[in-house]
Write a protein that holds these residues in place. Structure first.
Motif, PDB file in Angstrom:
ATOM      1  N   GLY A 182      -9.314   3.021  -2.040  1.00  0.00           N
ATOM      2  CA  GLY A 182      -8.276   4.026  -1.892  1.00  0.00           C
ATOM      3  C   GLY A 182      -8.361   5.152  -2.898  1.00  0.00           C
ATOM      4  O   GLY A 182      -7.652   6.155  -2.775  1.00  0.00           O
ATOM      5  N   PRO A 198     -10.175   4.096   3.835  1.00  0.00           N
ATOM      6  CA  PRO A 198     -10.341   3.038   2.832  1.00  0.00           C
ATOM      7  C   PRO A 198     -10.479   1.629   3.384  1.00  0.00           C
ATOM      8  O   PRO A 198     -11.286   0.837   2.889  1.00  0.00           O
ATOM      9  CB  PRO A 198      -9.080   3.181   1.966  1.00  0.00           C
ATOM     10  N   CYS A 221       0.840  -1.201   0.000  1.00  0.00           N
ATOM     11  CA  CYS A 221       0.000   0.000   0.000  1.00  0.00           C
ATOM     12  C   CYS A 221       0.872   1.246   0.000  1.00  0.00           C
ATOM     13  O   CYS A 221       1.972   1.251   0.561  1.00  0.00           O
ATOM     14  CB  CYS A 221      -0.892   0.044   1.251  1.00  0.00           C
ATOM     15  N   PRO A 223      -3.564   6.832   0.619  1.00  0.00           N
ATOM     16  CA  PRO A 223      -3.703   6.644  -0.831  1.00  0.00           C
ATOM     17  C   PRO A 223      -3.096   7.776  -1.641  1.00  0.00           C
ATOM     18  O   PRO A 223      -2.853   7.635  -2.837  1.00  0.00           O
ATOM     19  CB  PRO A 223      -5.221   6.551  -1.035  1.00  0.00           C
TER      20      PRO A 223
END
Length: 229
Positions: free
Chosen positions: A207, A220, A31, A40
């Protein structure tokens, strides 16, 4: 599975070429974030969250199938949750990459830019804006005229992109609304096929959207849990 060749290693997905001319996206648990915190908006991988690749693929499958059924062109062909992969049609990106944002509320960067002319959270009529993907320049905004005059796309392609963005956003927003969730804005990526037809590409994951519930922002990872509850 047929033979595949790695052609691109991304932050959250790897891309493989398939013998049939299509491509395979392998969703990863990596991520974007900073200092171990999921974000994000960050441009580098900051952490690994077990299962995030699976849930991002699940949400993408859900919406791509719904969008395809609505007659809107996408790159989605099929997916395999067992291997966390999605087969997609070949597509070229506009320029060096273009992000398209549809906004229902004046929040985030929109509010920061235009706060002299709006109030925080003000309703927006499915406002569409486009930005060039360029981390070093902060993803600069570009207008329709700019895209056309710079040769990135034709006026007709822009008009298709805008109408598709608004239609897709409505599909996503209506689904979220049915679950008691409010979509404030969402980010997409578009490309085009060999005939110049605009198509939705990449993914449709939590995201890439800003969602609220009862006036409170939903991160998210929590959104994934609420969506698939």
């Amino acid at each position: 599975m047929e033979n595949r060749k790695l052609v691109y290693t991304g932050k959250t997905k790897n891309v493989y070429a398939l013998e049939n001319g299509n491509y395979l996206l392998k969703f990863k648990d990596d991520c974007t974030g900073k200092d171990g915190v999921f974000d994000p908006g960050e441009n580098s991988v900051g952490l690994t969250i077990e299962g995030v690749g699976d849930v991002n693929l699940r949400m993408s499958i859900y919406f791509f199938e719904k969008i395809n059924a609505a007659g809107i062109r996408t790159h989605y062909v099929s997916a395999d949750l067992g291997s966390t992969t999605m087969e997609v049609l070949p597509a070229k990106v506009f320029g060096k990459g273009l992000e398209v944002i549809c906004r229902y509320k004046a929040v985030g960067s929109f509010y920061r830019r235009y706060c002299d002319y709006c109030t925080l959270g003000q309703e927006l009529p499915a406002y569409v804006e486009t930005t060039f993907k360029n981390d070093a320049l902060g993803d600069p905004l570009v207008t329709k005229d700019g895209l056309v005059d710079l040769g990135v796309m034709t006026a007709e392609q822009y008009d298709s992109l805008k109408s598709m963005t608004q239609a897709i956003t409505r599909i996503v927003a209506d689904d979220l609304k049915a679950k008691g969730l409010d979509l404030y804005d969402i980010k997409f990526e578009f490309g085009y096929d060999a005939n110049g037809n605009v198509m939705l590409i990449d993914e449709i994951a939590s995201g890439n959207m800003r969602v609220y519930k009862d006036g409170e922002y939903i991160d998210p990872m929590t959104l994934n849990k609420l969506f698939f509850a």
